[in-house]
Enzyme design. Structure first.
Site, PDB file in Angstrom:
ATOM      1  N   GLU B  55       0.822  -1.220   0.000  1.00 19.99           N
ATOM      2  CA  GLU B  55       0.000   0.000   0.000  1.00 19.99           C
ATOM      3  C   GLU B  55       0.852   1.264   0.000  1.00 19.99           C
ATOM      4  O   GLU B  55       0.426   2.305  -0.508  1.00 19.99           O
ATOM      5  CB  GLU B  55      -0.966  -0.005   1.186  1.00 19.99           C
ATOM      6  CG  GLU B  55      -2.092  -1.025   1.084  1.00 19.99           C
ATOM      7  CD  GLU B  55      -1.699  -2.435   1.536  1.00 19.99           C
ATOM      8  OE1 GLU B  55      -0.498  -2.679   1.794  1.00 19.99           O
ATOM      9  OE2 GLU B  55      -2.591  -3.292   1.630  1.00 19.99           O
ATOM     10  N   PHE B 117     -10.351  -8.218  14.189  1.00 17.60           N
ATOM     11  CA  PHE B 117      -9.327  -8.609  13.218  1.00 17.60           C
ATOM     12  C   PHE B 117      -9.072  -7.454  12.246  1.00 17.60           C
ATOM     13  O   PHE B 117      -9.995  -6.872  11.701  1.00 17.60           O
ATOM     14  CB  PHE B 117      -9.801  -9.853  12.450  1.00 17.60           C
ATOM     15  CG  PHE B 117      -8.853 -10.256  11.357  1.00 17.60           C
ATOM     16  CD1 PHE B 117      -7.574 -10.710  11.646  1.00 17.60           C
ATOM     17  CD2 PHE B 117      -9.239 -10.167  10.028  1.00 17.60           C
ATOM     18  CE1 PHE B 117      -6.698 -11.058  10.633  1.00 17.60           C
ATOM     19  CE2 PHE B 117      -8.360 -10.520   9.005  1.00 17.60           C
ATOM     20  CZ  PHE B 117      -7.094 -10.975   9.321  1.00 17.60           C
ATOM     21  N   GLN B 118      -7.829  -7.127  12.047  1.00 17.14           N
ATOM     22  CA  GLN B 118      -7.408  -6.033  11.157  1.00 17.14           C
ATOM     23  C   GLN B 118      -8.073  -4.704  11.514  1.00 17.14           C
ATOM     24  O   GLN B 118      -8.405  -3.920  10.636  1.00 17.14           O
ATOM     25  CB  GLN B 118      -7.648  -6.407   9.683  1.00 17.14           C
ATOM     26  CG  GLN B 118      -6.741  -7.555   9.234  1.00 17.14           C
ATOM     27  CD  GLN B 118      -6.692  -7.747   7.732  1.00 17.14           C
ATOM     28  OE1 GLN B 118      -7.660  -7.492   7.029  1.00 17.14           O
ATOM     29  NE2 GLN B 118      -5.549  -8.234   7.229  1.00 17.14           N
ATOM     30  N   LYS B 167     -17.020  -1.388   6.974  1.00 19.84           N
ATOM     31  CA  LYS B 167     -17.495  -2.333   5.969  1.00 19.84           C
ATOM     32  C   LYS B 167     -19.024  -2.384   5.907  1.00 19.84           C
ATOM     33  O   LYS B 167     -19.604  -2.462   4.824  1.00 19.84           O
ATOM     34  CB  LYS B 167     -16.941  -3.733   6.274  1.00 19.84           C
ATOM     35  CG  LYS B 167     -17.206  -4.725   5.153  1.00 19.84           C
ATOM     36  CD  LYS B 167     -16.535  -6.056   5.422  1.00 19.84           C
ATOM     37  CE  LYS B 167     -16.730  -7.009   4.244  1.00 19.84           C
ATOM     38  NZ  LYS B 167     -16.088  -8.304   4.485  1.00 19.84           N
ATOM     39  N   MET B 482      24.279   8.229   0.918  1.00 18.61           N
ATOM     40  CA  MET B 482      24.226   9.537   1.573  1.00 18.61           C
ATOM     41  C   MET B 482      24.604   9.410   3.052  1.00 18.61           C
ATOM     42  O   MET B 482      25.323  10.239   3.599  1.00 18.61           O
ATOM     43  CB  MET B 482      22.823  10.138   1.411  1.00 18.61           C
ATOM     44  CG  MET B 482      22.658  11.507   2.019  1.00 18.61           C
ATOM     45  SD  MET B 482      23.909  12.674   1.466  1.00 18.61           S
ATOM     46  CE  MET B 482      23.191  13.243  -0.061  1.00 18.61           C
TER      47      MET B 482
END
Lengths: 156, 576
Positions: B55, B117-118, B167, B482
């Site tokens: 993502e 969950f999630q 949802k 760097m």
């Protein structure tokens, strides 16, 4: 130089707004010494009034950053002299510490509740007046104490 | 204000319909449990979904799409890890004021706060890194919520806006209102430009004997290229830029001095301390641009033009500020100037001084001293020779990016796409994909470092599968170059945690993804491979092995002032 300042923020009255405001205060590592929040006339906006200790530059910066938050209408900082400020304290005293109800130390307060072991009084005034009132009692006499924090409107 | 209703549609269908109404053609993202209804609705929408591999990359793609087009790029993720993976990409867009609308699925309302969950409180997580966030709690709120998100993301000072949709809200079937337009109370992104301030600015500019103009990302945001150039040419005032503002003025133009900053052009860093008036437009005076704030340009009066009033006097005290859209303000400033003066002559002591400094700087080690065949600056210059002017260049973050800052010339608007504010490694490849989707007809090249590339290299899968022909150039020093430079210069060559081994072989890696790949060992081979790369209709990777010992100069060391810019390697520590 840091000093107590009043931060007055007019916001949308909806969930999450207080979080958006206080997270900016946390970002600037300021401690909120007092906070009041209530709906204003109309009911769809709230005024958050905070007392914070900070220097002018930090607080100006904070007010500008807060003004940018989408749900904030305006954010202003004031020094304590620039506002009419009031605070309410509820003080629950050990009943044995108060000899009688016309105890001189209760002058200026309103008795709001009594029980067989305690007496609860309400005091309204400027933050300094509340401080002075509380100092009339020693810590063993005060069972519980709740202060609302300052709410304020600018003078004039 | 008109409101249309769509009858008996789901919240998810309302999401997709609103995106259509906002003219969205591409969505970058990944599906998961909590955004399945939206993905189901997407399938019939005509909106092209570009499947990311992470993502974070989806957010960079949307961000670059936004920077290239000026319209909000859209990215999607599911709840929990999908949403938290977006965080780095969203923070990157926020730091560079890029318009992004991120749509995340959320666990059903009834599960909220139960460690479902999630489940992540993604609004809590993202409030500090978004311009705004919206959580529709019924399907009816979805169209107005998403329209507000687009309006807020693209107006005023742009930024990412999060729309987090539970949802069950996506699944509700209702008669859903679609307002024609939306209003956000208390949000006033545009203000009338103060005419008195404009007149004062014109007076100050006319009086100045040594004017300098500074352009930032705000020039791109407001498409102020034309009036910006017009003001500079009318006054014959040279232009410096920030790194984000690089390209706000054509870098081949005789009045363009190039970027200032930690790795700015030496002549820009020097002359900013000699001007008597600095007009800074769409900049935020970041520490990477200015060095020590108090020492920056302290001899000059400063005019600051910006859309965001909270930037005024934030890092740098200024003499005059004008709030407004840069395009509008600059047009007014131009008109106010044109009433006072005609085009200034191109010979005056200030321009002579500019020419003198430019001449002096030509021979500094940073511009001349390249030992190896494949030296960073040489690669960048070769790339400019090969690539057409309209090419969009994206970068990762590190030495390769700084070589571009110094040596790449941006010739066209919106062709320089780089993460400056957050400095996000891994930005280059997904950004190239987003840019190519936005502008399929121009070559898009990701100029990357090996360290940066590896952070999002799996986006090659997206480029190959979705047939998005971008070219990645990997300036490959097998090191976090760097950081290595800082350890060499400031930590007595104690190299801690910067050296990679030989893994991976980038040619094999690219080929495994189905991209064509070449390793080059000479400048000529590099040029040839690049020419070939942009002619392909599939992604290409060019691996350019380089030494990790070549430091980037000029260099303004951290915590120092811009006057302390070092123009060559330490053995010849030349301080102005």
């Amino acid at each position: 130089m840091t000093a107590l300042k009043i931060l007055s923020v007019l916001v949308e009255n909806k969930p999450g707004t207080l979080f958006r405001v206080t997270h900016m205060i946390r970002l600037m590592r300021l401690n909120i010494e007092g906070l009041t929040c209530g709906v204003t006339n109309g009911g769809d906006r709230s005024r958050i009034t905070m007392t914070v200790n900070g220097d002018d530059a930090t607080l100006d910066f904070l007010a500008k950053q807060l003004s940018k938050v989408i749900d904030v209408y305006e954010a202003q900082t004031y020094s304590p002299e620039e506002v009419t400020a009031r605070e309410l304290a509820l003080i629950k005293l050990n009943l044995s510490s108060v000899s009688h109800l016309d105890d001189r130390r209760l002058q200026g307060a309103r008795i709001v509740e009594t029980s067989d072991r305690s007496i609860t009084i309400e005091v309204i005034g400027s933050p300094a007046e509340i401080d002075r009132f509380i100092h009339r009692f020693d810590s063993t006499q005060i069972l519980e104490l709740a202060r609302t924090g300052t709410t304020a409107v600018p003078k004039g | 204000m008109g409101v249309d209703f769509m009858h008996e549609i789901s919240g998810a269908q309302a999401v997709v319909e609103t995106l259509r109404q906002e003219h969205v053609k591409y969505v970058f993202g990944m599906p998961g449990g909590a955004n399945l209804p939206i993905y189901d609705a997407l399938l019939d929408s005509g909106i092209r979904h570009i499947l990311a591999r992470h993502e974070q990359s989806a957010a960079h793609m949307a961000d670059a799409f936004g920077r290239v087009t000026g319209r909000a790029g859209v990215c999607m993720g599911t709840s929990g890890p999908g949403a938290t993976n977006l965080v780095t990409g969203i923070a990157t867009a926020y730091a560079d004021s890029s318009p992004v609308v991120a749509i995340t699925g959320q666990v059903p309302k009834a599960m909220t706060g139960r460690n479902a969950f999630q489940e992540t409180d993604v609004i809590g997580v993202m409030t500090p890194i978004t311009k705004y966030s919206i959580q529709p709690l019924s399907a009816e709120e979805i169209p107005s919520g998403i329209k507000k998100a687009f309006y807020i993301a693209t107006s005023g000072r742009p930024g990412p806006v999060l729309v987090d949709i539970p949802k069950d809200v996506q699944q509700e079937v209702r008669d859903i209102p679609f307002p024609e337009s939306v209003e956000v109370r208390g949000y006033r992104p545009y203000v009338e430009v103060d005419p008195l301030a404009v007149e004062r600015a014109a007076e100050m500019l006319v009086k100045a004997e040594k004017p300098l103009i500074m352009g930032g990302g705000g020039i791109r945001i407001s498409n102020a290229y034309e009036p910006f150039q017009a003001v500079s040419e009318l006054l014959m005032a040279p232009v410096i830029t920030t790194l984000q503002g690089k390209g706000s003025f054509p870098e081949g133009h005789p009045l363009c001095l190039g970027p200032i900053g930690m790795h700015g052009r030496a002549e820009s860093n020097k002359l900013v301390s000699e001007c008597d008036l600095l007009m800074a437009v769409g900049v935020r005076f970041s520490d990477r641009s200015t060095g020590t704030f108090s020492e920056f340009c302290k001899q000059a009066k400063i005019i600051h033009i910006d859309a965001d009033p909270s930037e005024f006097n934030k890092n740098k005290q200024v003499d005059l500020y004008i709030r407004g859209d840069a395009n509008q303000v600059l047009t007014k400033v131009y008109n106010a100037l044109a009433r006072r003066i005609s085009r200034r002559s191109d010979s005056n002591p200030w321009l002579a001084r500019i020419a003198q400094v430019r001449e002096e700087m030509k021979s500094i080690p940073a511009y001349t001293d390249y030992d190896s065949e494949l030296s960073g600056p040489k690669i960048v210059r070769k790339m400019r020779e090969v690539l057409p002017p309209q090419t969009i260049l994206t970068t990762g973050v590190g030495r390769h990016q700084m070589w571009c800052e110094i040596h790449w010339r941006v010739l066209k608007p919106r062709t320089w796409i780089t993460s400056t504010g957050l400095g996000t490694m891994g930005f280059g490849l997904p950004a190239a994909i987003g840019a190519k989707v936005a502008k399929p007809d121009v070559p898009v090249v990701d100029f990357d470092g090996d360290g940066s590339f590896m952070m999002t290299e799996n986006s090659l899968g997206t480029a190959v599968d979705e047939k998005i022909p971008i070219v990645s150039i990997i300036v490959n020093d097998r090191s976090l170059g760097m950081v290595e430079q800082w350890q060499r210069l400031m930590y007595n060559r104690r190299f801690s945690g910067v050296k990679f081994g030989n893994s991976p072989d980038f040619v094999k890696l690219a080929e495994a993804y189905g991209a064509s790949a070449k390793r080059v060992t000479t400048l000529e081979e590099f040029g040839k491979a690049l020419k070939e790369g942009i002619s392909l209709d599939s992604p290409a990777v060019i691996d350019v092995p380089v030494s990790s010992e070549e430091d980037v100069f000029p260099f303004m060391p951290p915590g120092k002032s811009i006057k302390e810019t070092v123009v060559g390697p330490p053995k010849e520590m030349a301080i102005f």
